[in-house]
Write an enzyme that holds these catalytic residues in place. Sequence first.
Site, PDB file in Angstrom:
ATOM      1  N   SER A 135      -4.380   4.694  -3.405  1.00  0.00           N
ATOM      2  CA  SER A 135      -3.937   6.000  -3.886  1.00  0.00           C
ATOM      3  C   SER A 135      -4.991   7.065  -3.529  1.00  0.00           C
ATOM      4  O   SER A 135      -5.380   7.155  -2.372  1.00  0.00           O
ATOM      5  CB  SER A 135      -3.651   5.922  -5.390  1.00  0.00           C
ATOM      6  OG  SER A 135      -2.912   7.024  -5.837  1.00  0.00           O
ATOM      7  N   HIS A 189       4.011   1.932  -7.564  1.00  0.00           N
ATOM      8  CA  HIS A 189       2.772   2.516  -7.050  1.00  0.00           C
ATOM      9  C   HIS A 189       1.564   1.619  -7.322  1.00  0.00           C
ATOM     10  O   HIS A 189       0.683   1.482  -6.471  1.00  0.00           O
ATOM     11  CB  HIS A 189       2.548   3.890  -7.688  1.00  0.00           C
ATOM     12  CG  HIS A 189       1.340   4.604  -7.167  1.00  0.00           C
ATOM     13  ND1 HIS A 189       1.182   4.949  -5.840  1.00  0.00           N
ATOM     14  CD2 HIS A 189       0.209   5.027  -7.802  1.00  0.00           C
ATOM     15  CE1 HIS A 189       0.022   5.560  -5.675  1.00  0.00           C
ATOM     16  NE2 HIS A 189      -0.583   5.617  -6.854  1.00  0.00           N
TER      17      HIS A 189
END
Length: 262
Positions: free
Chosen positions: A97, A233
């Site tokens: 990320s 995610h």
Amino acid sequence: MTAQRLTGTAWLRELKSAPGPATVLVCFPPGGGSVTAYRALAQRVGSGTAVFGVQYPGRQDRLGDAPVPELTELADRAAADLLAWPRDTRLAIFGHSMGATVAYEAARRVEAGGRELTHLFVSGRPAPAFAETGSLHAGPDEGLIADLERLSNDPASVRILRDEPGLAELVLPAVRSDYRAVETYRHEPGAPLRAPITALVSSADPTTSPAQAGEWRDYTAAGFDLATFPGGHFYLDLPENLPAIGDLITRALAAAVPGHSS
């Protein structure tokens, strides 16, 4: 092969040791995260690799250190410590990320410092030319908490920030700083990395599509691979994914060791 055990710093924390490691893998946490984000994955990486994590300021034992809201400064500070390690250290870098972009910028600095980088792994993040258009960092706490819930594997674990104002007061300043770092980052074009890149992405990540992850191929002059895993995610946190992710990292690093044969 690194001849001596490496020394940790405020920024670099050892997660897994290895005697005379062939490679040292340095992991950059996601926004709002800490070095412990990689504790489980570190144990899945092959025995010839030592693993360190980056501890950003403003969290855990660095709670008293002011958060750094500039992504390139995070990279500057971490890369400075990496460059201070012995020159024979075989470095590889992993980031998820926000950490993927910080890892990439740190990799640029490591190579600019005249050091070889064995491999860059980037996870759950579009390629650097992608510009965030949001401004959650400038809004109320509620917006930050809602976005953390959106991305979490377990939204209930984030909801506590609404119920416990004292906890939110401790956690959210670092989260807000990281969101600012991501939302204000703009890539400065330059030469591609000399190190190969592997991009990892999940099948249901609302922040990054496989096509976006594939655009990382433009940032290396060496090899590129793309790997997709099930989950959202934070697919890295799913125990069922850890063996395959660890195997991918181990194979890529072993292939880069001189004299290695598959």
